[in-house]
Design a protein around this motif. Structure first.
Motif, short mmCIF file in Angstrom:
data_model
loop_
_atom_site.label_atom_id
_atom_site.label_comp_id
_atom_site.label_asym_id
_atom_site.label_seq_id
_atom_site.Cartn_x
_atom_site.Cartn_y
_atom_site.Cartn_z
N LEU A 114 48.32 -14.52 93.56
CA LEU A 114 47.05 -15.20 93.86
C LEU A 114 45.90 -14.24 94.10
CD1 LEU A 114 48.16 -18.15 96.16
CD2 LEU A 114 47.71 -18.16 93.71
N ALA A 115 46.11 -12.95 93.88
CA ALA A 115 45.05 -11.97 94.11
C ALA A 115 43.77 -12.26 93.33
CB ALA A 115 45.55 -10.56 93.80
N PRO A 116 43.82 -12.74 92.09
CA PRO A 116 42.56 -13.04 91.40
C PRO A 116 41.69 -14.07 92.10
CG PRO A 116 44.33 -12.87 89.80
CD PRO A 116 44.97 -12.82 91.17
N LEU A 117 42.27 -14.90 92.95
CA LEU A 117 41.46 -15.85 93.70
C LEU A 117 40.48 -15.12 94.62
CD1 LEU A 117 43.97 -18.63 94.80
CD2 LEU A 117 42.39 -18.63 92.87
N GLY A 118 40.81 -13.91 95.02
CA GLY A 118 39.96 -13.14 95.92
C GLY A 118 38.59 -12.86 95.35
N PHE A 119 38.48 -12.78 94.02
CA PHE A 119 37.15 -12.59 93.44
C PHE A 119 36.72 -13.77 92.58
CE2 PHE A 119 40.25 -10.25 90.90
CZ PHE A 119 40.05 -10.77 89.63
N LEU A 120 37.66 -14.62 92.13
CA LEU A 120 37.26 -15.78 91.34
C LEU A 120 36.61 -16.86 92.19
CD1 LEU A 120 40.24 -16.16 88.85
CD2 LEU A 120 37.93 -15.33 88.38
N LEU A 121 37.07 -17.05 93.42
CA LEU A 121 36.44 -18.05 94.29
C LEU A 121 34.99 -17.70 94.61
CD1 LEU A 121 39.42 -18.89 96.66
CD2 LEU A 121 38.30 -20.45 95.07
N PRO A 122 34.67 -16.46 95.03
CA PRO A 122 33.26 -16.13 95.23
C PRO A 122 32.44 -16.15 93.93
CG PRO A 122 34.63 -14.59 96.41
CD PRO A 122 35.54 -15.40 95.55
N MET A 123 33.10 -15.80 92.82
CA MET A 123 32.40 -15.82 91.53
C MET A 123 32.05 -17.25 91.15
SD MET A 123 33.80 -14.08 88.09
CE MET A 123 33.15 -14.46 86.50
N ALA A 124 32.95 -18.18 91.40
CA ALA A 124 32.68 -19.58 91.09
C ALA A 124 31.61 -20.16 92.02
CB ALA A 124 33.96 -20.41 91.20
#
Length: 170
Positions: A62-72
């Motif tokens: 789930l590490a990509p959520l760390g930057f995909l959530l703020p990016m979204a």
């Protein structure tokens, strides 16, 4: 940027859901682990390299959520602590949802340590990526506009002639 983040976020969650919620055919299934850090201690007992190999996937899942959530979300001027708290909380809720949904999938068992490691991966990715990218984007946004080039030999036209819109030939 926001649209790309949302598309990548949905794609990542679909892939994670497909990987973690499809049934497995195994001859036996270990018992569910509801004691925090029990699996991590057991893996560390095998040695550090084996622990990194077996637990690293849970951190990276789930590490990509760390930057995909703020990016979204697409916000540049937010509190770093608030952004971190929101992202880690959302990552923990996704990890918890995956673990709870695994109780209904044959061959899958819930493990509280996997949720802990997934959340740690989200936090680590957020700390490593988001502050640097946000500061770079803010610098790019705040960059002063280039001055209009002028030709030194040609003077600026009188204001009345330049802005009036009327043509005077004499």
């Amino acid at each position: 940027m926001r649209a790309a983040g949302a598309v990548l976020l949905v794609a990542h969650l679909l892939i994670v859901g497909w990987l973690m919620l499809r049934p497995r055919t195994v001859p036996w299934v270990p018992a569910a682990n509801f004691r925090p850090l029990a699996t991590i201690r057991a893996e560390l007992a095998h040695g550090p390299w084996e622990a990194v190999q077996s637990l690293g996937g849970a951190v990276l899942l789930l590490a990509p959520l760390g930057f995909l959530l703020p990016m979204a979300a697409g916000r540049l001027n937010v509190s770093p602590l608030g952004s971190m708290a929101r992202t880690v909380f959302a990552g923990a809720m996704v990890a918890l949802a995956i673990e709870l949904l695994q109780t209904a999938v044959p061959g899958r068992v819930p493990d509280v340590d996997m949720a802990i490691l997934n959340t740690a991966g989200v936090a680590l990715a957020h700390l490593l990526v988001v502050p640097g990218v946000r500061s770079r984007l803010r610098r790019k946004e705040d960059a002063p506009a280039r001055p209009t080039p002028t030709i030194t030999r040609v003077g600026i036209a009188p204001q009345a002639d330049a802005l009036s819109g009327s043509r005077t030939y004499l």
